[in-house]
Design a protein around this motif. Structure first.
Motif, PDB file in Angstrom:
ATOM      1  N   LYS A 143       0.800  -1.227   0.000  1.00 62.35           N
ATOM      2  CA  LYS A 143       0.000   0.000   0.000  1.00 62.35           C
ATOM      3  C   LYS A 143       0.832   1.278   0.000  1.00 62.35           C
ATOM      4  CE  LYS A 143      -3.943  -2.089   2.382  1.00 62.35           C
ATOM      5  NZ  LYS A 143      -4.776  -2.081   3.607  1.00 62.35           N
ATOM      6  N   SER A 144       1.941   1.294   0.718  1.00 56.01           N
ATOM      7  CA  SER A 144       2.684   2.532   0.897  1.00 56.01           C
ATOM      8  C   SER A 144       3.964   2.568   0.075  1.00 56.01           C
ATOM      9  CB  SER A 144       3.024   2.741   2.376  1.00 56.01           C
ATOM     10  OG  SER A 144       4.057   1.856   2.775  1.00 56.01           O
ATOM     11  N   GLU A 145       4.404   3.781  -0.242  1.00 56.41           N
ATOM     12  CA  GLU A 145       5.650   3.962  -0.966  1.00 56.41           C
ATOM     13  C   GLU A 145       6.834   3.449  -0.162  1.00 56.41           C
ATOM     14  OE1 GLU A 145       7.958   4.581  -4.075  1.00 56.41           O
ATOM     15  OE2 GLU A 145       5.810   5.050  -4.120  1.00 56.41           O
ATOM     16  N   GLN A 146       6.781   3.648   1.151  1.00 56.21           N
ATOM     17  CA  GLN A 146       7.868   3.184   2.014  1.00 56.21           C
ATOM     18  C   GLN A 146       7.980   1.664   1.990  1.00 56.21           C
ATOM     19  OE1 GLN A 146       7.389   4.016   6.194  1.00 56.21           O
ATOM     20  NE2 GLN A 146       9.547   3.610   6.668  1.00 56.21           N
ATOM     21  N   ALA A 147       6.828   0.990   2.079  1.00 53.54           N
ATOM     22  CA  ALA A 147       6.833  -0.469   2.049  1.00 53.54           C
ATOM     23  C   ALA A 147       7.357  -0.985   0.717  1.00 53.54           C
ATOM     24  CB  ALA A 147       5.426  -1.005   2.314  1.00 53.54           C
ATOM     25  N   ARG A 148       6.970  -0.322  -0.373  1.00 46.07           N
ATOM     26  CA  ARG A 148       7.450  -0.743  -1.692  1.00 46.07           C
ATOM     27  C   ARG A 148       8.954  -0.525  -1.817  1.00 46.07           C
ATOM     28  NH1 ARG A 148       2.406   1.399  -3.092  1.00 46.07           N
ATOM     29  NH2 ARG A 148       3.257   3.428  -3.675  1.00 46.07           N
ATOM     30  N   SER A 218       0.451  -0.673  -6.795  1.00 47.06           N
ATOM     31  CA  SER A 218      -0.524  -1.029  -5.767  1.00 47.06           C
ATOM     32  C   SER A 218      -1.923  -1.065  -6.386  1.00 47.06           C
ATOM     33  CB  SER A 218      -0.494  -0.012  -4.626  1.00 47.06           C
ATOM     34  OG  SER A 218      -1.473  -0.336  -3.654  1.00 47.06           O
TER      35      SER A 218
END
Length: 285
Positions: A143-148, A218
């Motif tokens: 979901k998040s840019e950080q996680a990606r 996402s």
């Protein structure tokens, strides 16, 4: 059933020019069954190939015409161009062009793990082409840019290992992940590992970099508006994907979740009969 080419499963290749560019993809695919029957396109997971579903195809081909493909970086499919042609959008476009070349206007679609992520992308981007879709141990991405970003870093490390270490050792470590706990007790595990050795690790590294979960767009927001019926299959022991798919079913009204008992991530191998039952009921219902 053991792994291997079924006697009447004929391999074919299709040479596609990508987007009027100088790049080409030589897409390896197999068709089995009467094309007058409903077509079921099956997409394998990471390090698999078009033969991964052979054991279930042998029990489906009387009712379906089964189409399997070596995804870019896997099996006998070849890319003549840069790594951007291994991405999910470009892979999806190549598969749509394959359907066009085979004069398949609409079909059923099933995907496992990486192939499930790709199947969901294709469902949302090319919704008119698919009647119903089965997602096995799949997700809509992060979901998040950080996680990606963190996942891209982790996948880069794995890609580097594929390029620099012994491939058989890599495979042993890969299947030691907690997500494959139940698979480690399966009698066909060593055969599965030997089967994976047919892939080229340098090509797998390209696939991991370009179509890994971190690079995947996402799909959570688009999933909310999906109108194509989805069957979400997850294994009882696969806690991570049970949570993901429970949320998917909650936000998508046309998605139904089925938890398959005594299985982990690789349902079609660990509980072949139940996988077939669920797929037939869903497609024919």
């Amino acid at each position: 059933c053991k792994y291997g080419m079924l006697p009447n499963l004929t391999p074919n290749t299709l040479l596609l020019r990508m987007f009027q560019d100088v790049a080409y993809i030589e897409l390896n695919y197999c068709l089995k069954g009467d094309k007058k029957n409903p077509v079921l396109l099956l997409l394998h997971g990471f390090m698999g190939n078009s033969e991964d579903f052979n054991s279930v195809i042998s029990l489906l081909s009387q009712e379906f015409c089964c189409l399997t493909v070596d995804l870019p970086g896997h099996g006998k499919t070849k890319i003549f161009g840069g790594e951007e042609y291994y991405t999910m959008p470009n892979t999806a476009q190549a598969l749509i062009e394959l359907l066009d070349s085979l004069e398949i206007d609409q079909c059923f679609l099933a995907g496992y793990s990486m192939g499930g992520r790709l199947a969901l992308y294709m469902t949302l981007e090319f919704s008119s082409r698919f009647q119903k879709v089965i997602l096995e141990s799949a997700s809509p991405g992060l979901k998040s840019e950080q996680a990606r970003s963190l996942r891209i870093q982790a996948d880069e490390k794995l890609a580097h290992q594929l390029e620099t270490t012994n491939f058989k050792s890599f495979l042993s470590n890969w299947y030691n992940q907690p997500i494959f706990n139940s698979l480690r007790n399966h009698p066909d595990l060593m055969q599965l590992i030997d089967y994976r050795l047919n892939n080229n690790p340098l090509e797998l590294a390209k696939s991991l970099r370009q179509m890994g979960t971190g690079k995947q767009p996402s799909l959570w927001e688009k999933l909310k508006h999906n109108k194509i019926p989805l069957l979400l299959l997850v294994g009882e022991y696969d806690q991570k994907f049970r949570l993901i798919n429970t949320e998917m079913a909650h936000i998508c009204p046309v998605a139904q979740l089925k938890i398959i008992s005594k299985t982990g991530h690789n349902i079609h191998l660990e509980n072949r009969q139940e996988w077939i039952i669920q797929v037939k009921q869903f497609c024919q219902g």
